[in-house]
Motif scaffolding. Structure first.
Motif, PDB file in Angstrom:
ATOM      1  N   UNK A  42     -29.189  29.236  11.104  1.00 51.41           N
ATOM      2  CA  UNK A  42     -29.471  28.111   9.840  1.00 51.41           C
ATOM      3  C   UNK A  42     -28.308  27.632   9.618  1.00 51.41           C
ATOM      4  N   UNK A  43     -28.309  26.275   9.825  1.00 53.63           N
ATOM      5  CA  UNK A  43     -27.124  25.236   9.581  1.00 53.63           C
ATOM      6  C   UNK A  43     -27.520  24.213   8.520  1.00 53.63           C
ATOM      7  N   UNK A  44     -26.559  23.799   8.034  1.00 55.37           N
ATOM      8  CA  UNK A  44     -26.813  22.699   7.083  1.00 55.37           C
ATOM      9  C   UNK A  44     -25.787  21.917   6.708  1.00 55.37           C
ATOM     10  N   UNK A  45     -25.737  20.899   6.101  1.00 53.16           N
ATOM     11  CA  UNK A  45     -24.835  19.944   5.720  1.00 53.16           C
ATOM     12  C   UNK A  45     -24.637  20.252   4.109  1.00 53.16           C
ATOM     13  N   UNK A  46     -23.396  20.052   3.684  1.00 51.93           N
ATOM     14  CA  UNK A  46     -23.197  20.340   2.072  1.00 51.93           C
ATOM     15  C   UNK A  46     -22.690  19.106   1.492  1.00 51.93           C
ATOM     16  N   UNK A  47     -23.442  18.685   0.386  1.00 55.20           N
ATOM     17  CA  UNK A  47     -23.161  17.499  -0.298  1.00 55.20           C
ATOM     18  C   UNK A  47     -22.078  18.001  -1.416  1.00 55.20           C
ATOM     19  N   UNK A  48     -20.974  17.198  -1.386  1.00 56.95           N
ATOM     20  CA  UNK A  48     -19.929  17.618  -2.385  1.00 56.95           C
ATOM     21  C   UNK A  48     -19.695  16.292  -3.424  1.00 56.95           C
ATOM     22  N   UNK A  49     -19.673  16.634  -4.744  1.00 58.14           N
ATOM     23  CA  UNK A  49     -19.550  15.591  -5.496  1.00 58.14           C
ATOM     24  C   UNK A  49     -18.214  16.147  -6.339  1.00 58.14           C
ATOM     25  N   UNK A  50     -17.494  15.142  -6.114  1.00 56.82           N
ATOM     26  CA  UNK A  50     -15.916  15.348  -6.771  1.00 56.82           C
ATOM     27  C   UNK A  50     -15.851  14.247  -8.150  1.00 56.82           C
TER      28      UNK A  50
END
Length: 116
Positions: free
Chosen positions: A87-95
């Motif tokens: 399982x792979x994914x992208x991660x959203x980052x909010x700074x």
């Protein structure tokens, strides 16, 4: 004939073992682990970091990003990271930043999941 067949099977097994070892040591195709990536980002971007430092760090690790001035937030999406073997994914980052453009919070959220 039996000796030749055994040698062929042994050769195929050795190639498989070596290939699997290379695959595992490369981090499953180069994808980073989600928890390790988050820890690395939190360590390299302590609260109070400037917006320029955050932007530079995101650029250095290949994170696509966009700054929204009205919200004082950088929205970013990681390259593919690994949850487990399949399982792979992208991660959203909010700074989030304060009115002096200093980092006040980093949020990490799953963005896309799937099998590769």
């Amino acid at each position: 004939m039996r000796t030749r067949t055994r040698l062929l099977i042994l050769g195929m097994v050795l190639v498989g073992v070596i290939g699997y070892g290379i695959f595992v040591s490369s981090g499953y195709g180069g994808a980073r682990d989600v928890a390790a990536f988050e820890a690395e980002m939190r360590q390299s971007l302590p609260l109070g970091s400037s917006r320029e430092q955050v932007d530079e760090r995101f650029r250095a690790v290949g994170v696509g990003r966009r700054y929204v001035p009205a919200e004082r937030t950088i929205y970013a999406i990681t390259p593919t990271v690994r949850r487990n073997l399949f399982t792979f994914e992208n991660v959203q980052i909010l700074a989030h930043f304060d009115d002096m453009d200093h980092l006040t919070a980093l949020e990490f959220q799953p963005a896309l999941s799937g099998r590769q």
